[in-house]
Enzyme design. Sequence first.
Site, PDB file in Angstrom:
ATOM      1  N   GLY A 164       0.813  -1.202   0.000  1.00  0.00           N
ATOM      2  CA  GLY A 164       0.000   0.000   0.000  1.00  0.00           C
ATOM      3  C   GLY A 164       0.849   1.257   0.000  1.00  0.00           C
ATOM      4  O   GLY A 164       1.910   1.333  -0.617  1.00  0.00           O
ATOM      5  N   GLY A 165       0.396   2.239   0.762  1.00  0.00           N
ATOM      6  CA  GLY A 165       1.113   3.506   0.834  1.00  0.00           C
ATOM      7  C   GLY A 165       2.527   3.371   1.342  1.00  0.00           C
ATOM      8  O   GLY A 165       3.392   4.201   1.030  1.00  0.00           O
ATOM      9  N   GLY A 189      20.018  10.124 -33.097  1.00  0.00           N
ATOM     10  CA  GLY A 189      19.729  10.737 -31.812  1.00  0.00           C
ATOM     11  C   GLY A 189      20.391  10.017 -30.654  1.00  0.00           C
ATOM     12  O   GLY A 189      20.682  10.628 -29.620  1.00  0.00           O
ATOM     13  N   ALA A 190      20.648   8.715 -30.822  1.00  0.00           N
ATOM     14  CA  ALA A 190      21.287   7.968 -29.748  1.00  0.00           C
ATOM     15  C   ALA A 190      22.735   8.408 -29.547  1.00  0.00           C
ATOM     16  O   ALA A 190      23.272   8.321 -28.442  1.00  0.00           O
ATOM     17  CB  ALA A 190      21.226   6.468 -30.032  1.00  0.00           C
TER      18      ALA A 190
END
Length: 517
Positions: free
Chosen positions: A172-173, A407-408
């Site tokens: 959970g949290g 771009g790499a």
Amino acid sequence: MAIDPKLLEDLENRRQKAREAGGLDKLAKRKEKGMLAARERLETLFDPGTFQEFGMHAQHGCSAFGMETKQLPYDGVVCGTGFVEGRAVAAYSQDFTVSGGSLGRIHARKICQLMDYAHDVGIPVVAVNDSGGARIQEGVDSLSGYGKVFFKNVFLSGVVPQIAIIAGPCAGGAAYSPALMDFLIMTEKNANMFICGPGVIKAATGENAELAQFASAAAHATVSGNIHLVASDDTHAMALASRLLSYLPANNVADPPHDLDQPINTTPDLGMNELVPDNPKAPLDVQLVIDRLVDPDSFMEIMPDFAKNLVVGFARICGVVVGIVANQPAVRAGTLDIDSSDKGARFIRTCNIFNIPIVNLVDTPGFMPGLAQERGGIIRHGAKMLFAYAAATVPKITLIMRKAYGGAYLAMCSADLGADLVLAWPTAEIAVMGAEGATRILFGKEIEASEDPAALTAQLIEQYRDEFASPYQAAARAMITDVITPAGSRTRIALALRATLSKRDTRPPKKHGNIPL
């Protein structure tokens, strides 16, 4: 006047009760599972005799649901400071034998007070998570406690290293506090981490899911990427935390623990030359390059089982602590995809926070093509790599081994993205795209009209090889610092690291940049 012996006896009785935690039977059951007690975990982490406890006598303040008569030793969390290999560290360890390690108001206050102390004196925090979650009897106070802990996690982020160890349930949290920290270590047995359990998933979606599929160390290490390291047991987890700390400074204004007394060996490593395959299309195992580049046994890989097409980790090169970011051509040809971009960007930013120089090893044909990648947001995720490198002010040394396309090439820290030195092997290929693809675009009509398209393509590739991708073309345009032999890589990088440790990079005043999350 001597102190009353009864007072000393009372103090020792209280301490003994705390050492017995939630009861000897519960402690024995944990032993049967191969788990250490909460206090033993910290004793294993710290150098012998250095642990100083904070808040041993703390108690919950709940007076509802029968809690007014319950005694919860140290309110279920052992907090304190000690030394790890001679360096001060703050740590807390939740105790599942005390009310399931549940978090209430005082439990949270102890953690927050320890974190404030760590912030004020500038020392790392290690958190051992082993809790059933919020203490239901304390209602909204337990939720408030989690909120305060999360706030402190963020307050300390970028100031001191934070390491979370998941050594039991973390549901959970409660899972968000580890998620807000710098590194997560999880034991492969007796631990799980999730937001919604199988029952909730079944009720909400109709899906049948077992904890092993999404909450185990294996699932988080390979699929979700939520954790960084897997430990075989509690003792191994503490050893991993200790090793991580050995690469990190105490805080963001301190230097990493470099060993600058270690000499730089200028002898060429001829074995590095032998690692380069004759066939440029054959994969190069970057792990072999890293092993020869760094000091013996110094490489500690981070997230080794997630996004294996990018290798990241800490090491030392002639005594200098570095972060390694390397394409792995042996996996997916070394392409950058969604997961590897996230992995790389996070690691780069961690190195930058803690003043750790970054060494980049490049061999990538580009970003991963495909519909799933495009629809999954490869543009946004790939931009994280660009942002992380451009924003990083630590020394950045880039070695282009073979392919560096499109771009790499930029995303692996080219000179344009702020690399301080860019070195290249003679086998480097730096271009918008591969020679074959460029040839088809530039000479497509001639190739189609020829009697032997394949032969003409090969001829053109050979004829224009230097113009397409030669490292000397990039060197002529001052895009790389030098072309070097593989055998000289370790020496050149070691010298570059020593020369750039005094780097200072001033940026425009602002709160922070807006990374494309």
